[in-house]
Design an enzyme around this catalytic site. Structure first.
Site, PDB file in Angstrom:
ATOM      1  N   GLU A   1      42.597  29.600 -72.060  1.00 27.33           N
ATOM      2  CA  GLU A   1      42.756  29.135 -70.663  1.00 27.33           C
ATOM      3  C   GLU A   1      41.436  28.472 -70.398  1.00 27.33           C
ATOM      4  O   GLU A   1      40.197  28.926 -70.198  1.00 27.33           O
ATOM      5  CB  GLU A   1      43.055  30.318 -69.433  1.00 27.33           C
ATOM      6  CG  GLU A   1      43.230  29.450 -68.127  1.00 27.33           C
ATOM      7  CD  GLU A   1      43.499  30.554 -67.289  1.00 27.33           C
ATOM      8  OE1 GLU A   1      45.047  30.879 -66.954  1.00 27.33           O
ATOM      9  OE2 GLU A   1      42.704  31.278 -66.679  1.00 27.33           O
TER      10      GLU A   1
ATOM     11  N   ASP B   1      37.741  31.773 -57.017  1.00 25.06           N
ATOM     12  CA  ASP B   1      36.790  32.442 -58.022  1.00 25.06           C
ATOM     13  C   ASP B   1      35.632  33.201 -57.399  1.00 25.06           C
ATOM     14  O   ASP B   1      35.097  32.665 -56.297  1.00 25.06           O
ATOM     15  CB  ASP B   1      36.263  31.244 -58.980  1.00 25.06           C
ATOM     16  CG  ASP B   1      37.651  31.011 -59.977  1.00 25.06           C
ATOM     17  OD1 ASP B   1      38.022  31.879 -60.481  1.00 25.06           O
ATOM     18  OD2 ASP B   1      37.887  29.942 -59.719  1.00 25.06           O
TER      19      ASP B   1
END
Length: 246
Positions: A29, A40
């Protein structure tokens, strides 16, 4: 296995991808760097900012995908802002031509979903969708509409890099809720911070993506990234979790 594009010079990045594949990563990914990676944690945000300082994030991601796709099936993880800025149709075509199997836009706005899915499908890309665990049952059919490839069910409701305990029953329940509304495989990540936690999550889902532990190694001591990957791969490829992927 998640890896942010552009963190290192091209030759080093390719060497690291080779090492991760050899260590047991079954799928890559590739993260497209962006300034505002709101979902994140600090490790991946810092990696993105470092990549952005190196130059064009999109060019770096395309190069990374081209190489990674020659090693393992590869998907792209991005936020909507880069998609909006570069144009859904152009970005989808660039990644499809680079060899990506799909692109997941983690914060895809509902009002842009149809346009993005049309652009990606037209380019031959799968469109995985991240589904927040807080999504009510009534909202799940709309949340998974247009998704292809798989559904991403975060193991934690925190941002990436969370290192605390995981509520495995909650992950199990959410996975069952997703399977009730979609035949797509369910993939999990976020908060799977140790091989032991990976082994606990693996039987609940169809695949596991490991991110921050590998990114931390890539950013601070790249030679350790393969060792970290191997530890997670070993935990995931046990008799109790033969359907999982690192």
């Amino acid at each position: 296995m998640f890896a942010p594009a552009g963190l290192h010079p091209v030759a080093a990045e390719r060497r690291h991808l080779d090492q991760l594949a050899q260590a047991g990563a079954d799928l890559f990914e590739v993260g497209l760097a962006t300034e505002d990676a709101a979902l994140d944690g600090p490790v991946i945000q810092a990696a993105y900012h470092r990549a952005l300082r190196r130059g064009s994030a999109l060019d770096a991601a395309v190069r990374a995908v081209e190489y990674a796709a020659g090693l393992r099936p590869t998907v792209v993880m991005t936020y909507w802002e880069p998609v909006r800025r570069h144009g859904p149709e152009r970005l989808a075509r660039l990644f499809a031509d680079a060899g990506a199997a799909g692109v997941m836009v983690v914060d895809l706005p509902a009002y842009q979903a149809a346009r993005w899915h049309d652009a990606a499908t037209g380019a031959g890309l799968r469109t995985p969708r991240l589904i927040p665990r807080t999504t009510p049952d009534a909202g799940l059919p709309a949340a998974v509409a247009g998704a292809s490839g798989w559904l991403y069910a975060p193991a934690s409701t925190a941002s990436t890099g969370y290192r605390g305990p995981l509520d495995i029953p909650a992950v199990t329940d959410f996975t069952q809720r997703l399977r009730a509304v979609s035949p797509l495989p369910v993939v999990s990540g976020v908060g799977i911070s140790t091989p032991a936690l990976a082994a606990r999550v693996a039987p609940v889902v169809d695949a596991v993506v490991i991110g921050t532990p590998v990114v931390r190694a890539l950013a601070t001591d790249p030679d350790r990234a393969a060792e970290v990957t191997a530890a997670f791969a070993q935990a995931l490829h046990t008799p109790a979790s033969t359907e999982t992927r690192a």
